[in-house]
Design an enzyme around this catalytic site. Sequence first.
Site, mmCIF file in Angstrom:
data_model
loop_
_atom_site.group_PDB
_atom_site.id
_atom_site.type_symbol
_atom_site.label_atom_id
_atom_site.label_comp_id
_atom_site.label_asym_id
_atom_site.label_seq_id
_atom_site.Cartn_x
_atom_site.Cartn_y
_atom_site.Cartn_z
ATOM 1 N N HIS A 80 -8.708 -40.301 -44.197
ATOM 2 C CA HIS A 80 -8.107 -38.980 -43.990
ATOM 3 C C HIS A 80 -6.617 -39.113 -44.281
ATOM 4 O O HIS A 80 -5.889 -39.762 -43.523
ATOM 5 C CB HIS A 80 -8.322 -38.508 -42.548
ATOM 6 C CG HIS A 80 -9.759 -38.354 -42.166
ATOM 7 N ND1 HIS A 80 -10.439 -37.166 -42.288
ATOM 8 C CD2 HIS A 80 -10.652 -39.248 -41.673
ATOM 9 C CE1 HIS A 80 -11.691 -37.329 -41.880
ATOM 10 N NE2 HIS A 80 -11.849 -38.589 -41.509
ATOM 11 N N LEU A 81 -6.166 -38.516 -45.368
ATOM 12 C CA LEU A 81 -4.749 -38.592 -45.729
ATOM 13 C C LEU A 81 -3.988 -37.324 -45.357
ATOM 14 O O LEU A 81 -2.795 -37.224 -45.615
ATOM 15 C CB LEU A 81 -4.589 -38.906 -47.223
ATOM 16 C CG LEU A 81 -5.187 -40.236 -47.685
ATOM 17 C CD1 LEU A 81 -4.773 -40.550 -49.112
ATOM 18 C CD2 LEU A 81 -4.802 -41.386 -46.750
ATOM 19 N N ASN A 112 -11.500 -32.312 -44.814
ATOM 20 C CA ASN A 112 -11.075 -31.477 -43.684
ATOM 21 C C ASN A 112 -9.558 -31.371 -43.596
ATOM 22 O O ASN A 112 -8.927 -31.690 -42.588
ATOM 23 C CB ASN A 112 -11.672 -31.989 -42.367
ATOM 24 C CG ASN A 112 -11.299 -33.428 -42.053
ATOM 25 O OD1 ASN A 112 -10.902 -34.187 -42.931
ATOM 26 N ND2 ASN A 112 -11.440 -33.812 -40.796
ATOM 27 N N ASN A 298 -14.423 -40.561 -33.034
ATOM 28 C CA ASN A 298 -15.685 -39.855 -33.265
ATOM 29 C C ASN A 298 -16.402 -40.482 -34.454
ATOM 30 O O ASN A 298 -15.869 -40.445 -35.563
ATOM 31 C CB ASN A 298 -15.384 -38.381 -33.546
ATOM 32 C CG ASN A 298 -16.628 -37.542 -33.779
ATOM 33 O OD1 ASN A 298 -17.729 -38.066 -33.894
ATOM 34 N ND2 ASN A 298 -16.437 -36.239 -33.888
ATOM 35 N N ASP A 325 -12.479 -44.975 -42.110
ATOM 36 C CA ASP A 325 -12.283 -43.705 -41.403
ATOM 37 C C ASP A 325 -10.849 -43.612 -40.894
ATOM 38 O O ASP A 325 -10.583 -43.119 -39.786
ATOM 39 C CB ASP A 325 -13.283 -43.546 -40.259
ATOM 40 C CG ASP A 325 -13.360 -42.101 -39.747
ATOM 41 O OD1 ASP A 325 -12.763 -41.205 -40.384
ATOM 42 O OD2 ASP A 325 -14.018 -41.873 -38.713
ATOM 43 N N HIS A 329 -2.904 -39.676 -36.481
ATOM 44 C CA HIS A 329 -2.595 -38.571 -35.570
ATOM 45 C C HIS A 329 -1.185 -38.768 -35.018
ATOM 46 O O HIS A 329 -0.716 -39.899 -34.865
ATOM 47 C CB HIS A 329 -3.587 -38.506 -34.411
ATOM 48 C CG HIS A 329 -4.955 -38.065 -34.810
ATOM 49 N ND1 HIS A 329 -5.217 -36.804 -35.291
ATOM 50 C CD2 HIS A 329 -6.148 -38.718 -34.792
ATOM 51 C CE1 HIS A 329 -6.519 -36.691 -35.554
ATOM 52 N NE2 HIS A 329 -7.101 -37.851 -35.275
ATOM 53 N N PRO A 343 -9.554 -37.265 -31.789
ATOM 54 C CA PRO A 343 -10.317 -38.471 -32.142
ATOM 55 C C PRO A 343 -9.892 -39.052 -33.483
ATOM 56 O O PRO A 343 -9.689 -38.328 -34.455
ATOM 57 C CB PRO A 343 -11.762 -37.961 -32.199
ATOM 58 C CG PRO A 343 -11.642 -36.510 -32.524
ATOM 59 C CD PRO A 343 -10.370 -36.037 -31.877
ATOM 60 N N GLY A 344 -9.736 -40.369 -33.516
ATOM 61 C CA GLY A 344 -9.423 -41.038 -34.779
ATOM 62 C C GLY A 344 -8.476 -42.206 -34.600
ATOM 63 O O GLY A 344 -7.701 -42.255 -33.644
#
Length: 451
Positions: A80-81, A112, A298, A325, A329, A343-344
């Site tokens: 996730h960038l 997302n 998650n 993953d 954040h 989550p992350g």
Amino acid sequence: MADDKNYPATGTLAPVSPQQTLLVGVLPYGEGEPTNVLVKDGVIAAIGPDVQLDDDAKNGQEIELTGQVLLPGLVDIHVHLREPGREDTETIATGSAAAAVGGFTAVFTMANTKPVMDDPSIAESVWFKGQATGLCDVHPIGSISKDLDGKTLTEFGMMARSEAKVRMFSDDGKCVNDPQLMRRALEYAKGLDVMLAQHCEEERLTDGAVAHEGAVAARLGLRGWPRAAEESIVVRDALLARDYGGRMHICHASTEGTVSLVKWAKNEGIPLTAEVTPHHLILTDERLETYDGVNRVNPPLREHRDIMALRQGLLDGTIDCVATDHAPHSSEEKCCEFDNARPGMLGLETSLAVIVDTFVKPGLADWRFVAKVMSERPAELVRLPGHGRPIAVGEPANLTAVDTNKQWTSYGKDTQSKAENDPYEGMTFSSRVTTTLLRGRVTLHNGVVQK
């Protein structure tokens, strides 16, 4: 692996380096005696102990890597960038720098974003920004449903034929709960030979859940997340893939049962594959005792028995590959009540070290295994040309070198990422990437990103 000639073309790639680079004293796949690898015009030109820079080489450089393991550049099919929309937590530039530090030459960034990656123009924007940054190939993942609403399919064909050449579609962060929509998605994807990646979560079983359903969650007063929430979707989608074709991939497998179900599906000839994250291979829900929001993820951290099943599944090929993953954040999103933490976890810079210390150092696997699960197999799954290729003359010079005697300690503040939510804070590892090359261009040298 299938030959690259059978793969769909990729959009315009960052140029190869015209400079010659000699990697001195490396051990390809950690095997044999130290040798030299000559990189010229973006490809491996020669390999041998006596290989040197060409006499007429201009601006040639030698990089001393004696005794270091040389691997094909790593490929991560799940990151996730955050760009577009959450550039305060990560950008394509900072994520690419983290990827280079981790030894990656290609990453696939999830849909997302804000706006959601459900349109060719958005995907192309991400692709071209990644190419302009030039530290690794950043491939956008298209969403399965428009705006992640789980109701209307996106235009797979338009995105696959765009300059971004989208090869993978996922609503990750959300599960495609509607089986009829997933059936249509599989039928659509089959005709285009693109892969669907499912975030397996039966949301009716996880309402308000923040931790693995077990003794730790019960003791801490945290709402439990049962294994069945993941496994019920795994088996449903395996059956859909069996009946309607299309390649289905399970994101971040986390339970013992998921391993068993994937093994069953493969034995039945169902086109189902799966990935596992580094954190699900070494961290358990016992870490939740501190209520530290960095440990919320998650799917949640599970129990020891799940870790052992996932490790064995990766070793025997039931689980196809490792994917980080990587999920940055802000501190405000993590430094709060556990129930409210986003989550992350970060993962790009630490993933190789985790895999080495978990499998190679104890003698459970060799460096060929590392190359397989972190480069070759993920590249094969997404039909990615030029990556995950053998270390051989004539192959693209997407490479990473690892110092196996480089002990280091991970700290979130030291990462290239904008975020600091490092689950391995204060943990010491035994090996570290020192050098990364993307099509012959050095993107990391002596641990320093070459921006």
